[in-house]
Design a protein around this motif. Structure first.
Motif, mmCIF file in Angstrom:
data_model
loop_
_atom_site.group_PDB
_atom_site.id
_atom_site.type_symbol
_atom_site.label_atom_id
_atom_site.label_comp_id
_atom_site.label_asym_id
_atom_site.label_seq_id
_atom_site.Cartn_x
_atom_site.Cartn_y
_atom_site.Cartn_z
ATOM 1 N N GLN A 75 0.814 -1.219 0.000
ATOM 2 C CA GLN A 75 0.000 0.000 0.000
ATOM 3 C C GLN A 75 0.847 1.269 0.000
ATOM 4 O O GLN A 75 0.356 2.343 -0.338
ATOM 5 C CB GLN A 75 -0.938 0.021 1.203
ATOM 6 N N HIS A 76 2.098 1.152 0.370
ATOM 7 C CA HIS A 76 2.980 2.320 0.429
ATOM 8 C C HIS A 76 4.004 2.339 -0.698
ATOM 9 O O HIS A 76 5.044 2.986 -0.600
ATOM 10 C CB HIS A 76 3.649 2.402 1.805
ATOM 11 N N GLY A 77 3.699 1.622 -1.771
ATOM 12 C CA GLY A 77 4.478 1.733 -2.995
ATOM 13 C C GLY A 77 5.737 0.895 -3.083
ATOM 14 O O GLY A 77 6.512 1.064 -4.016
ATOM 15 N N TYR A 78 5.950 0.005 -2.144
ATOM 16 C CA TYR A 78 7.141 -0.843 -2.215
ATOM 17 C C TYR A 78 6.866 -2.027 -3.139
ATOM 18 O O TYR A 78 5.830 -2.661 -3.050
ATOM 19 C CB TYR A 78 7.537 -1.348 -0.819
ATOM 20 N N LYS A 79 7.786 -2.272 -4.028
ATOM 21 C CA LYS A 79 7.677 -3.411 -4.925
ATOM 22 C C LYS A 79 8.289 -4.615 -4.225
ATOM 23 O O LYS A 79 9.458 -4.583 -3.823
ATOM 24 C CB LYS A 79 8.401 -3.130 -6.230
#
Length: 91
Positions: A75-79
C-alpha cells in the motif's frame, strides 16, 4: 555468524493487530495500539541497514504475520518480490 530476530503479532479476531513484539537477540521492543503495524514497518525501514543481514522470523509468518507487513508495504508503494519458506520471507 547468522544474526536472527523474531517478531509476533497479536490481533483481535485475527484481523485487527494491536500488539507486536520484536526481539533482535539484544533488544525487545513492543509496538502497541491501532498503529502498531505502521510503527513496526517504519521501524524496520529506519533500521534497514542494521537488519539487512538478519534472518527475521515470526511465530506464524507464512500463514499469518507476514500478511500484515506485505499489505502495508504494498500500500505504500514498495515493490515486493516474495519467496515464502515456512516462517521466513525473502524479498
Amino acid at each position: 555468524m547468522n544474526q536472527i530476530a523474531v517478531f509476533d503479532i497479536e490481533a483481535i479476531n485475527f484481523m485487527k493487530p494491536f500488539l507486536i513484539g520484536f526481539f533482535d537477540g539484544e533488544n525487545y521492543i513492543v509496538f502497541e495500539g491501532e498503529q502498531c503495524i505502521k510503527e513496526f514497518c517504519e521501524f524496520l525501514l529506519k533500521k534497514i541497514k542494521k537488519y539487512s543481514k538478519y534472518k527475521i522470523y515470526s511465530h506464524y509468518g507464512g500463514g499469518y504475520d507476514f500478511q500484515f507487513l506485505i499489505e502495508y508495504f504494498a500500500q505504500h508503494g514498495y515493490k515486493l518480490n516474495i519467496l515464502y519458506n515456512n516462517s521466513q520471507i525473502f524479498y
